[in-house]
Design a protein around this motif. Structure first.
Motif, PDB file in Angstrom:
ATOM      1  N   UNK A  15      15.419 -22.000 -25.061  1.00 51.67           N
ATOM      2  CA  UNK A  15      14.609 -22.216 -23.862  1.00 51.67           C
ATOM      3  C   UNK A  15      13.108 -22.163 -24.163  1.00 51.67           C
ATOM      4  N   UNK A  16      12.586 -23.085 -24.986  1.00 51.55           N
ATOM      5  CA  UNK A  16      11.164 -23.065 -25.342  1.00 51.55           C
ATOM      6  C   UNK A  16      10.235 -23.272 -24.164  1.00 51.55           C
ATOM      7  N   UNK A  17      10.704 -23.970 -23.107  1.00 55.15           N
ATOM      8  CA  UNK A  17       9.834 -24.194 -21.952  1.00 55.15           C
ATOM      9  C   UNK A  17       9.492 -22.890 -21.245  1.00 55.15           C
ATOM     10  N   UNK A  18      10.433 -21.937 -21.208  1.00 53.91           N
ATOM     11  CA  UNK A  18      10.154 -20.640 -20.599  1.00 53.91           C
ATOM     12  C   UNK A  18       9.238 -19.815 -21.492  1.00 53.91           C
ATOM     13  N   UNK A  19       9.400 -19.947 -22.806  1.00 50.67           N
ATOM     14  CA  UNK A  19       8.512 -19.253 -23.731  1.00 50.67           C
ATOM     15  C   UNK A  19       7.074 -19.711 -23.525  1.00 50.67           C
ATOM     16  N   UNK A  20       6.872 -21.012 -23.339  1.00 45.15           N
ATOM     17  CA  UNK A  20       5.509 -21.518 -23.117  1.00 45.15           C
ATOM     18  C   UNK A  20       4.904 -20.915 -21.855  1.00 45.15           C
ATOM     19  N   UNK A  21       5.707 -20.803 -20.799  1.00 48.28           N
ATOM     20  CA  UNK A  21       5.200 -20.188 -19.567  1.00 48.28           C
ATOM     21  C   UNK A  21       4.862 -18.715 -19.794  1.00 48.28           C
ATOM     22  N   UNK A  29      -3.304  -9.513 -30.210  1.00 53.21           N
ATOM     23  CA  UNK A  29      -2.500 -10.570 -30.828  1.00 53.21           C
ATOM     24  C   UNK A  29      -1.315 -10.884 -29.941  1.00 53.21           C
ATOM     25  N   UNK A  30      -0.754 -12.072 -30.153  1.00 53.14           N
ATOM     26  CA  UNK A  30       0.497 -12.482 -29.501  1.00 53.14           C
ATOM     27  C   UNK A  30       1.420 -12.957 -30.612  1.00 53.14           C
ATOM     28  N   UNK A  31       2.497 -12.230 -30.836  1.00 50.57           N
ATOM     29  CA  UNK A  31       3.427 -12.574 -31.925  1.00 50.57           C
ATOM     30  C   UNK A  31       4.764 -12.994 -31.334  1.00 50.57           C
ATOM     31  N   UNK A  32       5.149 -14.223 -31.603  1.00 50.29           N
ATOM     32  CA  UNK A  32       6.464 -14.734 -31.220  1.00 50.29           C
ATOM     33  C   UNK A  32       7.348 -14.711 -32.458  1.00 50.29           C
ATOM     34  N   UNK A  45       0.233 -14.790 -20.550  1.00 47.56           N
ATOM     35  CA  UNK A  45      -0.532 -13.803 -21.328  1.00 47.56           C
ATOM     36  C   UNK A  45      -1.965 -14.294 -21.508  1.00 47.56           C
ATOM     37  N   UNK A  46      -2.113 -15.553 -21.895  1.00 44.02           N
ATOM     38  CA  UNK A  46      -3.445 -16.109 -22.116  1.00 44.02           C
ATOM     39  C   UNK A  46      -4.246 -16.189 -20.821  1.00 44.02           C
ATOM     40  N   UNK A  47      -3.568 -16.166 -19.688  1.00 43.60           N
ATOM     41  CA  UNK A  47      -4.245 -16.228 -18.399  1.00 43.60           C
ATOM     42  C   UNK A  47      -4.592 -14.879 -17.804  1.00 43.60           C
ATOM     43  N   UNK A  48      -4.506 -13.809 -18.592  1.00 42.13           N
ATOM     44  CA  UNK A  48      -4.820 -12.471 -18.083  1.00 42.13           C
ATOM     45  C   UNK A  48      -6.303 -12.351 -17.720  1.00 42.13           C
ATOM     46  N   UNK A  49      -6.576 -11.529 -16.724  1.00 41.83           N
ATOM     47  CA  UNK A  49      -7.945 -11.351 -16.242  1.00 41.83           C
ATOM     48  C   UNK A  49      -8.826 -10.589 -17.226  1.00 41.83           C
ATOM     49  N   UNK A  82       5.930  -5.329 -25.129  1.00 42.59           N
ATOM     50  CA  UNK A  82       7.159  -6.052 -25.432  1.00 42.59           C
ATOM     51  C   UNK A  82       7.545  -6.891 -24.216  1.00 42.59           C
ATOM     52  N   UNK A  83       7.659  -8.186 -24.416  1.00 39.96           N
ATOM     53  CA  UNK A  83       8.073  -9.088 -23.345  1.00 39.96           C
ATOM     54  C   UNK A  83       9.301  -9.864 -23.788  1.00 39.96           C
ATOM     55  N   UNK A  84      10.182 -10.161 -22.837  1.00 35.84           N
ATOM     56  CA  UNK A  84      11.212 -11.154 -23.098  1.00 35.84           C
ATOM     57  C   UNK A  84      10.556 -12.528 -23.088  1.00 35.84           C
ATOM     58  N   UNK A  85      11.263 -13.533 -23.579  1.00 32.62           N
ATOM     59  CA  UNK A  85      10.680 -14.867 -23.724  1.00 32.62           C
ATOM     60  C   UNK A  85      10.789 -15.705 -22.460  1.00 32.62           C
ATOM     61  N   UNK A  86      11.107 -15.076 -21.345  1.00 28.75           N
ATOM     62  CA  UNK A  86      11.216 -15.803 -20.071  1.00 28.75           C
ATOM     63  C   UNK A  86      10.557 -15.013 -18.947  1.00 28.75           C
ATOM     64  N   UNK A  87       9.355 -14.491 -19.242  1.00 23.50           N
ATOM     65  CA  UNK A  87       8.644 -13.617 -18.304  1.00 23.50           C
ATOM     66  C   UNK A  87       7.281 -14.209 -17.959  1.00 23.50           C
ATOM     67  N   UNK A  88       7.008 -14.392 -16.692  1.00 22.03           N
ATOM     68  CA  UNK A  88       5.694 -14.836 -16.230  1.00 22.03           C
ATOM     69  C   UNK A  88       4.964 -13.638 -15.625  1.00 22.03           C
ATOM     70  N   UNK A  89       3.972 -13.135 -16.337  1.00 18.20           N
ATOM     71  CA  UNK A  89       3.230 -11.956 -15.894  1.00 18.20           C
ATOM     72  C   UNK A  89       2.232 -12.301 -14.800  1.00 18.20           C
ATOM     73  N   UNK A  90       2.007 -11.353 -13.883  1.00 16.57           N
ATOM     74  CA  UNK A  90       0.884 -11.475 -12.969  1.00 16.57           C
ATOM     75  C   UNK A  90      -0.411 -11.518 -13.784  1.00 16.57           C
TER      76      UNK A  90
END
Length: 316
Positions: free
Chosen positions: A15-21, A37-40, A26-30, A85-93
């Motif tokens: 599910x790479x599309x969810x990973x991108x989201x 770092x962001x390690x996949x 993360x990159x959209x954090x305030x 630690x995040x799962x690969x299908x998580x959209x953070x506030x």
């Protein structure tokens, strides 16, 4: 080592599309300056087509034996004092970092903070119910948490030895339960996340709960089992006995009646408890159906896990 900078670690497989989201959130954090770092860590061998960002690294680990091993590999690649630690299908506030980092340091005994789950904009009954179940205990200390979003001190992670690599599932509950022996785990409603891969149907719940529960018995090894966990351990065997008695009912009606009573008791008790909870918005009949599917699936998964555990013991 800056105390408020964070290494994000994301295990990935499919599910790479969810990973991108997930990465985009993360990159959209305030407060992007707090991202170290962001390690996949992916088991895929192909290109993931992720955003080009100097903070992002991808580690290909097709031979990783478990999600735990992927998380531990990602942890070793960073050095920040805090790990997310995040799962690969998580959209953070957008304010996840801005909110959770101060909450972590608010209490000197606190070692972990996790944000609440929010339903997606198109959530159906199953997603709404699973979201409500995730949020039954908010703004308080908890004993364990799912691994969807965990902000933890690196020193605390090292204290418990990281994630248990021998577990295929239940590794997050085992890990956070171990962390609860080090300090406080805090589940907050001050910010949240959307679980992009949440169950959308009872069929998905059935298949996923079989998989999720396969490591239940193995996760009990090497740790004391508190009283609160015994119902979830024993209920799968209760349900298996109920189905066995239903089959025996072909020979004698008394077994049929016994099996039917045993089968409906857990769903009825759990459904009534959740029905009275203020966060529940689902009708009672749907709760009964959900728990019947849920407990049946966990019984099958536990039985499969017991078979795997028995085979493992034979080869030791």
């Amino acid at each position: 080592m800056t105390m408020d900078r964070v290494d994000f670690v994301i295990p990935h497989m499919g599910r790479p599309e969810m990973l991108r989201e997930t990465v985009d959130s993360i990159l959209g954090q305030t407060v992007p300056e707090r991202i170290a770092s962001i390690t996949v860590v992916t088991r895929n061998t192909g290109d993931l087509t992720l955003p080009a960002d100097p903070l992002l690294r991808v580690i290909h680990a097709p031979g990783a034996s478990s999600i735990s091993e992927q998380r531990n590999l990602g942890t070793a690649a960073g050095s920040a004092a805090l790990i997310a630690y995040l799962d690969a299908d998580i959209e953070l506030d957008p304010d996840w970092l801005e909110t959770c980092v101060p909450l972590l340091s608010l209490n000197p005994d606190r070692v972990l903070v996790s944000a609440m789950q929010k339903p997606s904009g198109h959530a159906g009954k199953v997603e709404q119910l699973r979201t409500a179940l995730s949020n039954l205990a908010l703004d308080q200390s908890v004993q364990f948490l799912p691994g969807r979003n965990l902000l933890v001190y690196r020193w605390a992670n090292e204290r418990v030895g990281g994630f248990p690599e021998y577990l295929q599932t239940c590794e997050d509950y085992y890990y956070t339960d171990q962390l609860s022996g080090v300090g406080e785990l805090f589940y907050t409603s001050a910010c949240g996340y959307v679980h992009l891969g949440e169950d959308r149907s009872l069929a998905q719940t059935f298949h996923k709960e079989i998989w999720r529960s396969e490591s239940n018995l193995m996760s009990m090894a090497g740790r004391p089992i508190p009283l609160r966990e015994w119902p979830s351990i024993l209920l799968p065997f209760w349900m298996l006995c109920a189905y066995l008695f239903l089959v025996l009912g072909l020979l004698a009606p008394v077994w049929l009646m016994t099996g039917a009573i045993m089968l409906v008791m857990p769903p009825v008790l759990y459904a009534l408890r959740l029905y009275r909870h203020p966060r529940n918005q689902q009708p009672l009949y749907f709760l009964l159906l959900f728990y019947l599917v849920y407990f049946t699936a966990r019984s099958i998964g536990t039985l499969k896990g017991a078979r795997h555990l028995f085979r493992r013991k034979l080869t030791e």
